[in-house]
Design a protein around this motif. Sequence first.
Motif, mmCIF file in Angstrom:
data_model
loop_
_atom_site.group_PDB
_atom_site.id
_atom_site.type_symbol
_atom_site.label_atom_id
_atom_site.label_comp_id
_atom_site.label_asym_id
_atom_site.label_seq_id
_atom_site.Cartn_x
_atom_site.Cartn_y
_atom_site.Cartn_z
ATOM 1 N N ALA A 89 0.832 -1.204 0.000
ATOM 2 C CA ALA A 89 0.000 0.000 0.000
ATOM 3 C C ALA A 89 0.867 1.256 0.000
ATOM 4 C CB ALA A 89 -0.915 0.003 1.222
ATOM 5 N N GLY A 90 1.977 1.207 0.753
ATOM 6 C CA GLY A 90 2.899 2.341 0.747
ATOM 7 C C GLY A 90 3.471 2.577 -0.636
ATOM 8 N N GLY A 91 3.783 1.492 -1.360
ATOM 9 C CA GLY A 91 4.278 1.623 -2.727
ATOM 10 C C GLY A 91 3.237 2.237 -3.647
ATOM 11 N N THR A 92 1.980 1.843 -3.471
ATOM 12 C CA THR A 92 0.902 2.396 -4.293
ATOM 13 C C THR A 92 0.754 3.897 -4.074
ATOM 14 O OG1 THR A 92 -0.292 0.291 -4.213
ATOM 15 C CG2 THR A 92 -1.558 2.232 -4.845
ATOM 16 N N MET A 93 0.849 4.327 -2.815
ATOM 17 C CA MET A 93 0.741 5.758 -2.521
ATOM 18 C C MET A 93 1.927 6.523 -3.101
ATOM 19 S SD MET A 93 -2.112 6.441 -1.270
ATOM 20 C CE MET A 93 -1.702 8.185 -1.107
ATOM 21 N N LEU A 94 3.113 5.922 -3.083
ATOM 22 C CA LEU A 94 4.277 6.575 -3.686
ATOM 23 C C LEU A 94 4.082 6.719 -5.193
ATOM 24 C CD1 LEU A 94 7.266 4.950 -1.746
ATOM 25 C CD2 LEU A 94 6.443 7.309 -1.592
ATOM 26 N N HIS A 95 3.499 5.707 -5.831
ATOM 27 C CA HIS A 95 3.202 5.797 -7.258
ATOM 28 C C HIS A 95 2.156 6.883 -7.519
ATOM 29 C CE1 HIS A 95 5.488 2.685 -9.288
ATOM 30 N NE2 HIS A 95 5.257 1.855 -8.285
ATOM 31 N N THR A 96 1.200 7.039 -6.612
ATOM 32 C CA THR A 96 0.195 8.090 -6.755
ATOM 33 C C THR A 96 0.847 9.463 -6.711
ATOM 34 O OG1 THR A 96 -1.495 6.708 -5.684
ATOM 35 C CG2 THR A 96 -1.908 9.076 -5.771
ATOM 36 N N LEU A 97 1.715 9.663 -5.723
ATOM 37 C CA LEU A 97 2.415 10.951 -5.601
ATOM 38 C C LEU A 97 3.310 11.194 -6.818
ATOM 39 C CD1 LEU A 97 3.399 10.859 -1.810
ATOM 40 C CD2 LEU A 97 1.571 12.190 -2.893
ATOM 41 N N ALA A 98 3.951 10.123 -7.306
ATOM 42 C CA ALA A 98 4.810 10.256 -8.478
ATOM 43 C C ALA A 98 4.004 10.669 -9.706
ATOM 44 C CB ALA A 98 5.540 8.951 -8.749
ATOM 45 N N ALA A 99 2.790 10.103 -9.828
ATOM 46 C CA ALA A 99 1.919 10.469 -10.949
ATOM 47 C C ALA A 99 1.510 11.931 -10.856
ATOM 48 C CB ALA A 99 0.686 9.563 -10.969
ATOM 49 N N VAL A 100 1.203 12.393 -9.649
ATOM 50 C CA VAL A 100 0.806 13.789 -9.441
ATOM 51 C C VAL A 100 1.955 14.727 -9.777
ATOM 52 C CG1 VAL A 100 0.167 15.493 -7.694
ATOM 53 C CG2 VAL A 100 -0.956 13.261 -7.720
ATOM 54 N N LEU A 101 3.168 14.346 -9.393
ATOM 55 C CA LEU A 101 4.339 15.202 -9.602
ATOM 56 C C LEU A 101 4.919 15.072 -11.013
ATOM 57 C CD1 LEU A 101 6.168 14.586 -6.192
ATOM 58 C CD2 LEU A 101 4.832 16.603 -6.876
ATOM 59 N N GLY A 102 4.414 14.132 -11.789
ATOM 60 C CA GLY A 102 4.907 13.966 -13.150
ATOM 61 C C GLY A 102 6.079 13.018 -13.285
ATOM 62 N N LEU A 103 6.509 12.414 -12.183
ATOM 63 C CA LEU A 103 7.663 11.511 -12.237
ATOM 64 C C LEU A 103 7.334 10.227 -12.993
ATOM 65 C CD1 LEU A 103 8.999 11.911 -8.582
ATOM 66 C CD2 LEU A 103 9.831 13.016 -10.660
ATOM 67 N N SER A 104 6.113 9.743 -12.831
ATOM 68 C CA SER A 104 5.717 8.528 -13.523
ATOM 69 C C SER A 104 5.755 8.719 -15.037
ATOM 70 C CB SER A 104 4.312 8.093 -13.088
ATOM 71 O OG SER A 104 4.313 7.664 -11.744
ATOM 72 N N ALA A 105 5.293 9.900 -15.491
ATOM 73 C CA ALA A 105 5.326 10.182 -16.924
ATOM 74 C C ALA A 105 6.760 10.202 -17.433
ATOM 75 C CB ALA A 105 4.652 11.522 -17.200
ATOM 76 N N LEU A 106 7.666 10.738 -16.616
ATOM 77 C CA LEU A 106 9.081 10.775 -16.999
ATOM 78 C C LEU A 106 9.656 9.364 -17.131
ATOM 79 C CD1 LEU A 106 11.647 12.443 -17.494
ATOM 80 C CD2 LEU A 106 12.046 12.425 -15.027
ATOM 81 N N ILE A 107 9.293 8.488 -16.179
ATOM 82 C CA ILE A 107 9.786 7.106 -16.215
ATOM 83 C C ILE A 107 9.248 6.369 -17.439
ATOM 84 C CG2 ILE A 107 9.670 4.868 -15.035
ATOM 85 C CD1 ILE A 107 9.682 6.418 -12.395
ATOM 86 N N VAL A 108 7.970 6.576 -17.727
ATOM 87 C CA VAL A 108 7.349 5.884 -18.862
ATOM 88 C C VAL A 108 7.938 6.371 -20.187
ATOM 89 C CG1 VAL A 108 5.189 5.561 -20.118
ATOM 90 C CG2 VAL A 108 5.213 5.404 -17.631
#
Length: 205
Positions: free
Chosen positions: A45-64
């Motif tokens: 669950a902690g990992g999921t929340m970190l992914h949520t924050l990353a998506a909000v901050l745009g980090l997930s888009a950068l990784i993809v």
Amino acid sequence: MEHFSLFVLMSFLLILLPGPDTGLATQNTIVYGRKGGIQTALGSAGGTMLHTLAAVLGLSALIVKSALLFSIFKYAGALYLIYLGVTSLMALRRPKNALPQAARHDGRSPLLQGLLTNMLNPKVAVFFLTFLPQFLIAGANPVVPFLLMGLTYTVMTVVWMVLYVCLLDRIGAWMKRPNVQRAMQGVTGFVLVGFGLKLALERRP
């Protein structure tokens, strides 16, 4: 945010699908008991929340978008899953009486295992960037809806995994038998290795 009830329904169906988190929770429940399984669920669950924050901050888009970053996360996550699976399989080489019914963590934290397994999986980042935006109102600020959906998804995942762990733990004396524990640990070990190999072969979207 549009169609929140549809988001909840779709999330529930997706959560039911077994993945690396479920495999790890199964293994840790068998090896460490209910407490270990619940700690694994909380770590995930902690990992999921970190992914949520990353998506909000745009980090997930950068990784993809970055082939290099995506590959780094992909192979790190794959190697970690394979490591967990191989470690589980190697533990079967111990004498039968060396596999305790409520095993010690032996320096390995189920909470940290759940966190790293989820956090190092770039497919989760892809999921958040492709699934959640479908429920956003066009042109609206995505920060609050993303956080709300991420929190909702996390809570639903924790509830389901805790129920699953408790059910697994309460199956009864049959699950407590050393031979059954060893067999289940072997199966989940192979499953984790399989998930690791599948992740390693995953192509960038």
